[in-house]
Write an enzyme that holds these catalytic residues in place. Sequence first.
Site, PDB file in Angstrom:
ATOM      1  CG  ASP A 124     -57.881  14.013 134.374  1.00 36.34           C
ATOM      2  OD1 ASP A 124     -56.784  14.043 133.799  1.00 36.34           O
ATOM      3  OD2 ASP A 124     -58.854  13.385 133.940  1.00 36.34           O
TER       4      ASP A 124
ATOM      5  CG  ASN B  66     -67.391   5.566 132.659  1.00 35.32           C
ATOM      6  OD1 ASN B  66     -66.865   6.462 132.007  1.00 35.32           O
ATOM      7  ND2 ASN B  66     -67.126   5.367 133.940  1.00 35.32           N
TER       8      ASN B  66
ATOM      9  CG  HIS C 247     -64.602   8.988 132.340  1.00 35.45           C
ATOM     10  ND1 HIS C 247     -64.089   8.005 133.165  1.00 35.45           N
ATOM     11  CD2 HIS C 247     -63.673   9.148 131.363  1.00 35.45           C
ATOM     12  CE1 HIS C 247     -62.915   7.617 132.710  1.00 35.45           C
ATOM     13  NE2 HIS C 247     -62.642   8.286 131.624  1.00 35.45           N
TER      14      HIS C 247
ATOM     15  CD  GLU D 120     -65.311   7.621 136.571  1.00 31.32           C
ATOM     16  OE1 GLU D 120     -65.816   7.501 135.438  1.00 31.32           O
ATOM     17  OE2 GLU D 120     -64.349   6.930 136.957  1.00 31.32           O
TER      18      GLU D 120
HETATM   19  P1  PGA Z   1     -57.921   6.410 127.093  1.00 27.44           P
HETATM   20  O1  PGA Z   1     -58.790   7.071 128.246  1.00 27.44           O
HETATM   21  O2  PGA Z   1     -57.512   7.512 126.201  1.00 27.44           O
HETATM   22  O3  PGA Z   1     -56.754   5.779 127.797  1.00 27.44           O
HETATM   23  O4  PGA Z   1     -58.805   5.420 126.422  1.00 27.44           O
HETATM   24  C1  PGA Z   1     -59.700   8.059 127.897  1.00 27.44           C
HETATM   25  C2  PGA Z   1     -60.454   8.493 129.118  1.00 27.44           C
HETATM   26  O5  PGA Z   1     -60.628   7.685 130.044  1.00 27.44           O
HETATM   27  O6  PGA Z   1     -60.905   9.647 129.128  1.00 27.44           O
END
Ligand code: PGA
Length: 247
Positions: free
Chosen positions: A72, A141, A143, A148
Amino acid sequence: MPQDNMKIIVVEDYNEMSRKAAEILIKKVQEKQNAVLGLATGSTPVGLYEELIKDHQTTGTSYKDIHTVNLDEYIGLPKEDKNSYYTFMCEHLFNHIGIPAEHTHIPNGETKDFLEECDRYENIIESLGQVDLQILGIGSNGHIGFNEPGSSFTGKTHIIDLKESTRQANARFFESIDEVPKQAITMGVGTIMKSKEILLLASGTAKAEAIHGTIHGEITEELPASILQTHPNVTLIVDKDAYSLCE
Ligand code: PGA
């Protein structure tokens, strides 16, 4: 109950998670020197990337025939912005492992025509053939990529409105929450699920609920990572804190 095909490796902490993930990825690169790797950004894979750089420098594992596709990119940040995922990948990995720049792919978050960019990116992934190994982090959450809760399980690369909780979680990298982009381009869940093999990493109690749902929960678009229960070759490397609600 987790599906039998979901391998779960519980480790002590972030560093052990990073080392184990690096072992798996390096083995893949050594076995298949022109492998296609799916890569992630965020805090989770930083330790893995450090291990890959260390290994490249000491044992010479070659990335010259490897191709990469990232999950992404934020919409609206210039490539050279310190918070773009383009800059993140160059600084944390690509500049240090001898991979040709033209072999690395990240969605273009600066384009004027986003629908065209989504198609272009999906076509790149298809033209490379299947992703051999996709690295995933997970949002608190649930994702994966920036898919999302509520994202379609069959989605291709698309534009997503970031949830407020995601913007807040990522605000630590920006001067203020107002600077966190509101949208991103992300591979869809359907795109991710086409990968031959998936390696999901999680560390810390903030991920414990999402990991519990991913392993034991109902398969629902409200928890995007829960679809991994149906993938034929998925490994979770989770530290004790991330696994704490599963015991
Ligand atoms: P993080 O994010 O590795 O910074 O915890 C993971 C994500 O949001 O997929």
